[in-house]
Scaffold this motif. Structure first.
Motif, PDB file in Angstrom:
ATOM      1  N   GLN A  15       7.369  68.404  27.327  1.00 43.99           N
ATOM      2  CA  GLN A  15       6.010  67.877  27.473  1.00 43.99           C
ATOM      3  C   GLN A  15       4.982  68.998  27.378  1.00 43.99           C
ATOM      4  N   GLN A  16       5.284  70.151  27.980  1.00 42.91           N
ATOM      5  CA  GLN A  16       4.376  71.298  27.885  1.00 42.91           C
ATOM      6  C   GLN A  16       4.232  71.752  26.440  1.00 42.91           C
ATOM      7  N   TRP A  17       5.353  71.802  25.720  1.00 44.61           N
ATOM      8  CA  TRP A  17       5.315  72.209  24.319  1.00 44.61           C
ATOM      9  C   TRP A  17       4.500  71.217  23.496  1.00 44.61           C
ATOM     10  N   LYS A  18       4.674  69.932  23.778  1.00 49.41           N
ATOM     11  CA  LYS A  18       3.919  68.906  23.059  1.00 49.41           C
ATOM     12  C   LYS A  18       2.423  69.050  23.349  1.00 49.41           C
ATOM     13  N   ASP A  19       2.081  69.241  24.616  1.00 45.52           N
ATOM     14  CA  ASP A  19       0.676  69.410  24.988  1.00 45.52           C
ATOM     15  C   ASP A  19       0.080  70.650  24.327  1.00 45.52           C
ATOM     16  N   SER A  20       0.850  71.720  24.297  1.00 47.48           N
ATOM     17  CA  SER A  20       0.387  72.964  23.689  1.00 47.48           C
ATOM     18  C   SER A  20       0.148  72.779  22.195  1.00 47.48           C
ATOM     19  N   ALA A  21       1.067  72.095  21.518  1.00 47.03           N
ATOM     20  CA  ALA A  21       0.910  71.847  20.084  1.00 47.03           C
ATOM     21  C   ALA A  21      -0.307  70.975  19.822  1.00 47.03           C
ATOM     22  N   THR A  22      -0.480  69.956  20.621  1.00 50.67           N
ATOM     23  CA  THR A  22      -1.623  69.055  20.455  1.00 50.67           C
ATOM     24  C   THR A  22      -2.933  69.798  20.703  1.00 50.67           C
ATOM     25  N   GLN A  23      -2.944  70.619  21.724  1.00 51.56           N
ATOM     26  CA  GLN A  23      -4.157  71.368  22.049  1.00 51.56           C
ATOM     27  C   GLN A  23      -4.499  72.375  20.958  1.00 51.56           C
ATOM     28  N   SER A  24      -3.492  73.054  20.419  1.00 52.72           N
ATOM     29  CA  SER A  24      -3.775  74.051  19.386  1.00 52.72           C
ATOM     30  C   SER A  24      -4.215  73.404  18.083  1.00 52.72           C
ATOM     31  N   LEU A  25      -3.773  72.176  17.824  1.00 54.21           N
ATOM     32  CA  LEU A  25      -4.241  71.472  16.636  1.00 54.21           C
ATOM     33  C   LEU A  25      -5.674  70.976  16.809  1.00 54.21           C
ATOM     34  N   ALA A  26      -6.049  70.633  18.015  1.00 48.98           N
ATOM     35  CA  ALA A  26      -7.385  70.106  18.264  1.00 48.98           C
ATOM     36  C   ALA A  26      -8.405  71.209  18.499  1.00 48.98           C
ATOM     37  N   ALA A  27      -7.971  72.381  18.866  1.00 52.86           N
ATOM     38  CA  ALA A  27      -8.882  73.456  19.273  1.00 52.86           C
ATOM     39  C   ALA A  27      -9.858  73.904  18.193  1.00 52.86           C
ATOM     40  N   PRO A  28      -9.468  74.064  16.921  1.00 50.90           N
ATOM     41  CA  PRO A  28     -10.440  74.587  15.948  1.00 50.90           C
ATOM     42  C   PRO A  28     -11.682  73.722  15.810  1.00 50.90           C
ATOM     43  N   GLU A  29     -11.548  72.425  15.799  1.00 47.98           N
ATOM     44  CA  GLU A  29     -12.715  71.545  15.689  1.00 47.98           C
ATOM     45  C   GLU A  29     -13.612  71.666  16.908  1.00 47.98           C
TER      46      GLU A  29
END
Length: 126
Positions: A56-70
């Motif tokens: 779950q942490q890995w999933k959250d981290s991946a989701t956050q890093s994909l959303a961060a640039p915008e």
């Protein structure tokens, strides 16, 4: 038993949780377990030496890093204000550097004049 056989037995006997998970392996694990139900995911985690909360942490981290640039992108007005602030700070820095250079020059000059006057006073005493 030869050395290679010992090393092989030791590496195979290591628990799975000592495995180093690279970023690509973490993403692959998240993708592989995304469609699994909870029971199957927990079984997969046990086989691979992980906990469900790590996934779950890995999933959250991946989701956050994909959303961060915008979300991290600055607005044009913010960028303009930042450029203005940078110019002001650079101007202030140049002013302070020149003042510091002037103060250093005055200090050197005062030390030289003090040394000259001290030498003249010694010459007069002799």
């Amino acid at each position: 038993m030869s050395t290679l056989e010992k090393w092989r037995a030791q590496s195979l006997g290591k628990p799975a949780q000592d495995k180093v998970w690279t970023a690509a392996a973490r993403l692959q694990a998240v993708i592989a377990t995304a469609a699994m139900d909870e029971v199957t995911r927990n079984a997969w985690c046990r086989e691979n030496g992980l906990y469900a909360h790590q996934l779950q942490q890995w999933k959250d981290s991946a989701t956050q890093s994909l959303a961060a640039p915008e979300e991290m992108r600055a607005s044009p007005s913010q960028t303009k204000a930042d450029r203005r602030r940078i110019k002001e700070l650079e101007r202030e820095l140049r002013r302070k550097e020149s003042a510091l250079a002037e103060a250093a020059a005055l200090l050197v000059l005062s030390k030289k004049t003090a040394a000259i006057f001290q030498r003249n006073a010694q010459d007069q005493d002799e």
